[in-house]
Design a protein around this motif. Structure first.
Motif, PDB file in Angstrom:
ATOM      1  N   ILE A  53      18.647  55.138  51.246  1.00 11.64           N
ATOM      2  CA  ILE A  53      19.486  53.987  50.909  1.00 11.64           C
ATOM      3  C   ILE A  53      19.920  54.054  49.456  1.00 11.64           C
ATOM      4  O   ILE A  53      21.083  53.783  49.118  1.00 11.64           O
ATOM      5  CB  ILE A  53      18.728  52.678  51.188  1.00 11.64           C
ATOM      6  CG1 ILE A  53      18.323  52.598  52.661  1.00 11.64           C
ATOM      7  CG2 ILE A  53      19.583  51.469  50.816  1.00 11.64           C
ATOM      8  CD1 ILE A  53      17.369  51.461  52.968  1.00 11.64           C
ATOM      9  N   SER A 195      17.345  51.548  62.303  1.00 13.17           N
ATOM     10  CA  SER A 195      18.008  50.483  61.536  1.00 13.17           C
ATOM     11  C   SER A 195      17.578  50.425  60.069  1.00 13.17           C
ATOM     12  O   SER A 195      17.273  49.355  59.560  1.00 13.17           O
ATOM     13  CB  SER A 195      17.718  49.134  62.190  1.00 13.17           C
ATOM     14  OG  SER A 195      16.307  48.919  62.242  1.00 13.17           O
ATOM     15  N   PHE A 197      19.419  50.677  57.496  1.00 10.61           N
ATOM     16  CA  PHE A 197      20.450  50.052  56.675  1.00 10.61           C
ATOM     17  C   PHE A 197      20.723  48.599  57.066  1.00 10.61           C
ATOM     18  O   PHE A 197      21.696  48.014  56.589  1.00 10.61           O
ATOM     19  CB  PHE A 197      21.759  50.849  56.768  1.00 10.61           C
ATOM     20  CG  PHE A 197      21.744  52.130  55.984  1.00 10.61           C
ATOM     21  CD1 PHE A 197      22.075  52.149  54.642  1.00 10.61           C
ATOM     22  CD2 PHE A 197      21.372  53.313  56.588  1.00 10.61           C
ATOM     23  CE1 PHE A 197      22.060  53.323  53.913  1.00 10.61           C
ATOM     24  CE2 PHE A 197      21.351  54.508  55.876  1.00 10.61           C
ATOM     25  CZ  PHE A 197      21.693  54.507  54.530  1.00 10.61           C
ATOM     26  N   ALA A 198      19.888  47.999  57.922  1.00 11.01           N
ATOM     27  CA  ALA A 198      20.173  46.647  58.401  1.00 11.01           C
ATOM     28  C   ALA A 198      20.248  45.647  57.246  1.00 11.01           C
ATOM     29  O   ALA A 198      21.275  44.979  57.054  1.00 11.01           O
ATOM     30  CB  ALA A 198      19.121  46.221  59.419  1.00 11.01           C
ATOM     31  N   LEU A 201      22.964  46.406  54.790  1.00 10.82           N
ATOM     32  CA  LEU A 201      24.276  46.169  55.391  1.00 10.82           C
ATOM     33  C   LEU A 201      24.660  44.699  55.315  1.00 10.82           C
ATOM     34  O   LEU A 201      25.766  44.355  54.874  1.00 10.82           O
ATOM     35  CB  LEU A 201      24.261  46.636  56.845  1.00 10.82           C
ATOM     36  CG  LEU A 201      25.524  46.360  57.672  1.00 10.82           C
ATOM     37  CD1 LEU A 201      26.708  47.116  57.098  1.00 10.82           C
ATOM     38  CD2 LEU A 201      25.291  46.753  59.134  1.00 10.82           C
ATOM     39  N   SER A 204      25.261  43.594  51.767  1.00 15.46           N
ATOM     40  CA  SER A 204      26.445  44.223  51.173  1.00 15.46           C
ATOM     41  C   SER A 204      27.685  43.356  51.310  1.00 15.46           C
ATOM     42  O   SER A 204      28.603  43.442  50.476  1.00 15.46           O
ATOM     43  CB  SER A 204      26.689  45.590  51.820  1.00 15.46           C
ATOM     44  OG  SER A 204      25.690  46.502  51.457  1.00 15.46           O
ATOM     45  N   TYR A 260      19.682  47.844  69.597  1.00 13.69           N
ATOM     46  CA  TYR A 260      19.966  48.385  68.274  1.00 13.69           C
ATOM     47  C   TYR A 260      21.255  49.204  68.274  1.00 13.69           C
ATOM     48  O   TYR A 260      22.096  49.090  67.382  1.00 13.69           O
ATOM     49  CB  TYR A 260      18.798  49.252  67.792  1.00 13.69           C
ATOM     50  CG  TYR A 260      17.694  48.470  67.108  1.00 13.69           C
ATOM     51  CD1 TYR A 260      17.743  48.192  65.754  1.00 13.69           C
ATOM     52  CD2 TYR A 260      16.601  48.008  67.829  1.00 13.69           C
ATOM     53  CE1 TYR A 260      16.739  47.482  65.126  1.00 13.69           C
ATOM     54  CE2 TYR A 260      15.580  47.287  67.222  1.00 13.69           C
ATOM     55  CZ  TYR A 260      15.654  47.029  65.868  1.00 13.69           C
ATOM     56  OH  TYR A 260      14.662  46.321  65.252  1.00 13.69           O
ATOM     57  N   LEU A 264      23.837  47.145  66.210  1.00 13.09           N
ATOM     58  CA  LEU A 264      23.752  47.555  64.813  1.00 13.09           C
ATOM     59  C   LEU A 264      24.662  48.733  64.482  1.00 13.09           C
ATOM     60  O   LEU A 264      25.241  48.781  63.398  1.00 13.09           O
ATOM     61  CB  LEU A 264      22.309  47.908  64.461  1.00 13.09           C
ATOM     62  CG  LEU A 264      22.020  47.985  62.957  1.00 13.09           C
ATOM     63  CD1 LEU A 264      22.309  46.644  62.293  1.00 13.09           C
ATOM     64  CD2 LEU A 264      20.584  48.405  62.706  1.00 13.09           C
ATOM     65  N   VAL A 265      24.802  49.666  65.412  1.00 12.48           N
ATOM     66  CA  VAL A 265      25.644  50.831  65.130  1.00 12.48           C
ATOM     67  C   VAL A 265      27.094  50.436  64.852  1.00 12.48           C
ATOM     68  O   VAL A 265      27.687  50.886  63.869  1.00 12.48           O
ATOM     69  CB  VAL A 265      25.545  51.866  66.270  1.00 12.48           C
ATOM     70  CG1 VAL A 265      26.622  52.941  66.120  1.00 12.48           C
ATOM     71  CG2 VAL A 265      24.167  52.509  66.278  1.00 12.48           C
ATOM     72  N   PHE A 268      27.206  48.869  61.470  1.00 15.81           N
ATOM     73  CA  PHE A 268      27.023  49.885  60.434  1.00 15.81           C
ATOM     74  C   PHE A 268      28.305  50.684  60.218  1.00 15.81           C
ATOM     75  O   PHE A 268      28.692  50.961  59.081  1.00 15.81           O
ATOM     76  CB  PHE A 268      25.879  50.821  60.816  1.00 15.81           C
ATOM     77  CG  PHE A 268      25.725  51.993  59.890  1.00 15.81           C
ATOM     78  CD1 PHE A 268      25.173  51.833  58.625  1.00 15.81           C
ATOM     79  CD2 PHE A 268      26.153  53.251  60.276  1.00 15.81           C
ATOM     80  CE1 PHE A 268      25.044  52.907  57.765  1.00 15.81           C
ATOM     81  CE2 PHE A 268      26.028  54.335  59.429  1.00 15.81           C
ATOM     82  CZ  PHE A 268      25.468  54.163  58.163  1.00 15.81           C
ATOM     83  N   GLY A 271      30.759  48.568  58.334  1.00  9.37           N
ATOM     84  CA  GLY A 271      30.339  48.483  56.946  1.00  9.37           C
ATOM     85  C   GLY A 271      30.573  49.777  56.195  1.00  9.37           C
ATOM     86  O   GLY A 271      31.019  49.772  55.031  1.00  9.37           O
ATOM     87  N   LEU A 272      30.294  50.906  56.853  1.00  5.43           N
ATOM     88  CA  LEU A 272      30.525  52.204  56.220  1.00  5.43           C
ATOM     89  C   LEU A 272      32.004  52.415  55.936  1.00  5.43           C
ATOM     90  O   LEU A 272      32.380  52.909  54.858  1.00  5.43           O
ATOM     91  CB  LEU A 272      29.997  53.313  57.134  1.00  5.43           C
ATOM     92  CG  LEU A 272      30.188  54.753  56.641  1.00  5.43           C
ATOM     93  CD1 LEU A 272      29.403  54.973  55.359  1.00  5.43           C
ATOM     94  CD2 LEU A 272      29.752  55.751  57.719  1.00  5.43           C
TER      95      LEU A 272
END
Length: 394
Positions: A53, A195, A197-198, A201, A204, A260, A264-265, A268, A271-272
């Motif tokens: 991270i 997870s 980066f949960a 993320l 952020s 997940y 979450l993917v 993510f 967010g990426l």
């Protein structure tokens, strides 16, 4: 003692005392929850995703890296103060609902955690605008990329402490069935592999919004509404994730894994994409802003080209260190930082975006820094008697 020096010491001592007390409370709470063995094992496994991270946050802000003191503060706040604050707020929030676990997971936890993590970003922003306390602090919080990077460090700290609890508890509970290590590894897979980066993320989003408010001369409404809106989105995203994973996919391990991946993917990836876009826009703005200074000889076209690519920047750093040692590396670092800051400011001005009221003075100061460091680097080149450097330093 100079006012700014005294201010740095006072702020540093106060922050250290607050974080130290919160760290002791967090350590005591975790020890009571999971025991000594669970605490040690949980810490060993919880630290694994932290470097990843931090590297991601450092990559995002590579053009204008934040000082290590601010990064340490952000991580330590997330790992201690935010943990203690969240626990207190969640306990207070559970009283009216009789400790309903669903409301706790979907409402209370996101509200408490995103609020306590977001305070660290607001504090860093406030300190960057506190006149006469921390010299040149404003240059370390200038836009969305800085906010994203700080938020990721806060989120990494929070996830680290929280993972210790989950991992240690999994080990302790698994021990009852003589499967403590297996239970810990399964929890490690879900929390640190699927997870990691949960928390970074969700936080952020707050960091991105505070970064928007940090842009020079933003209207007061933007400075208030942007952070509030970012915090609201962070809370909503966190609550949605908890709700979907807990309610729809909770239970068996295979369903939890699907939850997940399904929830979450995509979060993510979005967010990426936003983070890469923010970094790319900052990347392109630097050479665009610096082009105006080439005809006047303030900076060469080759230097602008060097600053436009990571490979060029890395080559310049290596060569400067090779020829001038630590002094050469320091000169190149100052040149790149000043040129990046100048390029971003001038690009904003060229596009009619808000710039600081002190833009003219800051422009002169940055040009002076660039000129001074160029002369230092040129002296190393001539001193070694061979034009080893590329045209970037002519």
């Amino acid at each position: 003692m100079h006012q700014s020096t005294a201010g740095k010491w006072v702020i540093g001592i106060l922050a250290g005392v607050l974080i130290g007390i919160a760290a002791l409370l967090t350590l005591g709470y975790l020890g009571l929850q999971v025991g000594i063995v669970g605490l040690l094992l949980g810490t060993m496994f919880a630290i694994v995703p932290v470097p990843l991270i931090m590297l991601a946050a450092s990559w995002l802000s590579r053009f204008q890296p934040q000082p290590w003191t601010a990064r340490v503060f952000a991580f330590a706040w997330g790992a201690s103060v935010a943990i203690v604050g969240s626990l207190l707020l969640e306990v207070a929030g559970s009283l009216p609902t009789g400790g309903n676990p669903l409301i706790g997971a979907v409402v209370n936890a996101p509200l408490a955690e995103e609020s306590c993590k977001g305070v660290a970003i607001l504090l860093l922003f406030a300190l960057s605008r506190a006149r006469g306390i921390l010299p040149n602090a404003a240059k370390y919080f200038t836009g969305p990329v800085d906010g994203l990077a700080y938020a990721m460090f806060v989120g990494a700290g929070f996830a680290f402490s929280e993972n210790i609890q989950y991992l240690g508890r999994a080990y302790a509970e698994g021990q009852m069935a003589h499967a403590g290590l297996l239970s810990l590894l399964l929890t490690f897979f879900f929390r640190c592999v699927l997870s990691p980066f949960a928390h970074p993320l969700f936080t952020s989003v707050t960091g991105l919004a505070v970064g928007l408010a940090a842009r020079p001369n933003q209207h007061l409404a933007v400075r208030v509404l942007a952070p509030a809106g970012g915090w609201g989105v962070a809370v909503f995203g966190h609550g949605t994730f908890n709700a979907v994973v807990t309610v729809l996919f909770g239970g068996s391990l295979d369903k939890l894994a699907i939850g997940y991946l399904v929830v979450l993917v995509p979060m993510f990836l979005v967010g990426l994409g936003v983070a890469v876009l923010a970094r790319s826009l900052q990347f392109r703005a630097v050479p665009s802003g610096l082009a105006i200074y080439v005809p006047g000889g303030w900076i060469s076209r080759a230097e602008v080209g060097m600053l436009a690519t990571l490979r060029g920047r890395a080559y310049a750093r290596r060569t400067a260190r090779q020829l001038g040692g630590s002094a050469g590396a320091a000169a190149d670092r100052e040149l790149q930082f000043a040129a990046t800051r100048l390029g971003l400011l001038r690009d904003a001005a060229n596009r009619g975006l808000p710039v600081p009221a002190t833009f003219a003075a800051e422009e002169r100061e940055l040009l002076a820094v660039i000129g001074r460091q160029r002369r230092v680097l040129a002296s190393f080149r001539h001193g070694f008697g061979a034009p080893v450097l590329r045209p970037a330093f002519r």
